[in-house]
Design a protein around this motif. Structure first.
Motif, PDB file in Angstrom:
ATOM      1  N   ASN A  60       0.828  -1.208   0.000  1.00 41.27           N
ATOM      2  CA  ASN A  60       0.000   0.000   0.000  1.00 41.27           C
ATOM      3  C   ASN A  60       0.860   1.255   0.000  1.00 41.27           C
ATOM      4  OD1 ASN A  60      -2.457  -1.311  -0.147  1.00 41.27           O
ATOM      5  ND2 ASN A  60      -2.772  -1.322   2.059  1.00 41.27           N
ATOM      6  N   GLU A  61       1.985   1.231   0.723  1.00 40.18           N
ATOM      7  CA  GLU A  61       2.885   2.385   0.695  1.00 40.18           C
ATOM      8  C   GLU A  61       3.404   2.608  -0.720  1.00 40.18           C
ATOM      9  OE1 GLU A  61       6.062   2.341   3.549  1.00 40.18           O
ATOM     10  OE2 GLU A  61       4.694   2.607   5.227  1.00 40.18           O
ATOM     11  N   LEU A  62       3.869   1.546  -1.364  1.00 40.03           N
ATOM     12  CA  LEU A  62       4.374   1.676  -2.727  1.00 40.03           C
ATOM     13  C   LEU A  62       3.303   2.225  -3.666  1.00 40.03           C
ATOM     14  CD1 LEU A  62       6.425  -1.616  -2.922  1.00 40.03           C
ATOM     15  CD2 LEU A  62       7.357   0.689  -3.189  1.00 40.03           C
ATOM     16  N   ASN A  63       2.073   1.774  -3.496  1.00 37.26           N
ATOM     17  CA  ASN A  63       0.983   2.252  -4.344  1.00 37.26           C
ATOM     18  C   ASN A  63       0.636   3.712  -4.091  1.00 37.26           C
ATOM     19  OD1 ASN A  63       0.724  -0.196  -5.646  1.00 37.26           O
ATOM     20  ND2 ASN A  63      -0.878  -0.936  -4.275  1.00 37.26           N
ATOM     21  N   ASN A  64       1.116   4.256  -2.978  1.00 35.29           N
ATOM     22  CA  ASN A  64       0.872   5.663  -2.636  1.00 35.29           C
ATOM     23  C   ASN A  64       2.144   6.495  -2.725  1.00 35.29           C
ATOM     24  OD1 ASN A  64      -2.048   6.180  -1.668  1.00 35.29           O
ATOM     25  ND2 ASN A  64      -1.526   4.140  -0.913  1.00 35.29           N
ATOM     26  N   PHE A  65       3.102   6.019  -3.510  1.00 32.71           N
ATOM     27  CA  PHE A  65       4.353   6.727  -3.783  1.00 32.71           C
ATOM     28  C   PHE A  65       5.185   6.981  -2.528  1.00 32.71           C
ATOM     29  CE2 PHE A  65       1.450   7.747  -7.239  1.00 32.71           C
ATOM     30  CZ  PHE A  65       2.198   7.346  -8.333  1.00 32.71           C
ATOM     31  N   VAL A  66       5.114   6.054  -1.582  1.00 31.86           N
ATOM     32  CA  VAL A  66       5.975   6.077  -0.400  1.00 31.86           C
ATOM     33  C   VAL A  66       6.892   4.866  -0.509  1.00 31.86           C
ATOM     34  CG1 VAL A  66       6.079   5.918   2.127  1.00 31.86           C
ATOM     35  CG2 VAL A  66       4.245   7.229   1.028  1.00 31.86           C
ATOM     36  N   LEU A  67       8.187   5.091  -0.388  1.00 32.52           N
ATOM     37  CA  LEU A  67       9.171   4.026  -0.527  1.00 32.52           C
ATOM     38  C   LEU A  67       9.443   3.363   0.821  1.00 32.52           C
ATOM     39  CD1 LEU A  67      11.366   2.465  -2.122  1.00 32.52           C
ATOM     40  CD2 LEU A  67      12.908   4.382  -1.612  1.00 32.52           C
ATOM     41  N   PRO A  68       9.091   2.085   0.991  1.00 30.56           N
ATOM     42  CA  PRO A  68       9.447   1.369   2.213  1.00 30.56           C
ATOM     43  C   PRO A  68      10.856   0.782   2.050  1.00 30.56           C
ATOM     44  CG  PRO A  68       7.961   0.031   0.886  1.00 30.56           C
ATOM     45  CD  PRO A  68       8.213   1.295   0.129  1.00 30.56           C
ATOM     46  N   VAL A  69      11.775   1.191   2.912  1.00 31.14           N
ATOM     47  CA  VAL A  69      13.162   0.731   2.837  1.00 31.14           C
ATOM     48  C   VAL A  69      13.418  -0.229   3.996  1.00 31.14           C
ATOM     49  CG1 VAL A  69      15.587   1.431   2.964  1.00 31.14           C
ATOM     50  CG2 VAL A  69      13.942   2.839   1.699  1.00 31.14           C
ATOM     51  N   VAL A  70      13.753  -1.466   3.645  1.00 29.03           N
ATOM     52  CA  VAL A  70      14.048  -2.487   4.654  1.00 29.03           C
ATOM     53  C   VAL A  70      15.549  -2.518   4.890  1.00 29.03           C
ATOM     54  CG1 VAL A  70      13.903  -4.929   5.257  1.00 29.03           C
ATOM     55  CG2 VAL A  70      12.047  -3.858   3.944  1.00 29.03           C
ATOM     56  N   VAL A  71      15.937  -2.333   6.159  1.00 30.88           N
ATOM     57  CA  VAL A  71      17.345  -2.364   6.559  1.00 30.88           C
ATOM     58  C   VAL A  71      17.528  -3.418   7.642  1.00 30.88           C
ATOM     59  CG1 VAL A  71      17.732   0.063   5.975  1.00 30.88           C
ATOM     60  CG2 VAL A  71      17.028  -0.547   8.298  1.00 30.88           C
ATOM     61  N   THR A  72      18.772  -3.730   7.950  1.00 27.97           N
ATOM     62  CA  THR A  72      19.040  -4.668   9.030  1.00 27.97           C
ATOM     63  C   THR A  72      18.692  -4.009  10.369  1.00 27.97           C
ATOM     64  OG1 THR A  72      21.321  -3.918   9.304  1.00 27.97           O
ATOM     65  CG2 THR A  72      20.935  -5.766   7.762  1.00 27.97           C
ATOM     66  N   GLU A  73      18.458  -4.842  11.372  1.00 25.03           N
ATOM     67  CA  GLU A  73      18.151  -4.288  12.695  1.00 25.03           C
ATOM     68  C   GLU A  73      19.319  -3.471  13.232  1.00 25.03           C
ATOM     69  OE1 GLU A  73      16.185  -6.755  15.570  1.00 25.03           O
ATOM     70  OE2 GLU A  73      14.996  -7.720  14.014  1.00 25.03           O
TER      71      GLU A  73
END
Length: 159
Positions: free
Chosen positions: A74-87
């Motif tokens: 849903n974030e991607l579909n709303n032009f928000v980039l979800p960035v997954v990083v290590t803990e």
């Protein structure tokens, strides 16, 4: 904008409707277009309204060590980039923010790199190639299809 006004509403506002001065997003020291969030961000927020609120508030990137799948899409579909990083990298970001709330985080989508400007450390992040193309070109799913209308029509003639 309405959804953005209600982002984290129960934390941002007191029962009487006044601003909760202890909540970080109500502190003008913090701000920007990158939200550094805890792990498992979006869990329980699969409704599209949650992503609308994040985008409506002005965030363009959310950084976490894990995202709930539906929320991430849903974030991607709303032009928000979800960035997954290590803990470990996420904790380093939190430590840097605590040391200097005005520290900067740089997100380079073409190179798929996030940089902690306070320490110079960086990490690579993954993103679906199609969604990357759409974000970089300001296309939603319908815009993408329309941009390929000639190719689709040509393929249909051959089918």
């Amino acid at each position: 904008k309405f959804f953005g006004d209600n982002l984290f509403r129960d934390w941002r506002y007191n029962a009487d409707g006044s601003l909760n001065k202890d909540f970080v997003l109500n502190n003008p020291t913090y701000g920007g277009q990158v939200l550094v969030a805890g792990k498992n961000f979006g869990s329980g927020s699969s409704r599209e309204h949650a992503a609308w609120a994040i985008a409506g508030y002005g965030f363009r990137v959310v950084v976490s060590s894990f995202f709930a799948d539906i929320h991430k899409n849903n974030e991607l579909n709303n032009f928000v980039l979800p960035v997954v990083v290590t803990e470990g990298f996420l904790q380093e970001l939190f430590d840097s923010i605590e040391a200097d709330p005005k520290m900067e985080v740089e997100v380079n989508l073409p190179e798929q790199i996030i940089i902690n400007k306070a320490t110079g450390k960086s990490e690579h992040f993954e993103i679906n190639a199609y969604k990357k193309h759409c974000l970089m070109n300001g296309l939603d799913d319908i815009d993408f299809l329309l941009s390929n209308k000639d190719k689709i029509e040509e393929w249909e003639k051959k089918a």
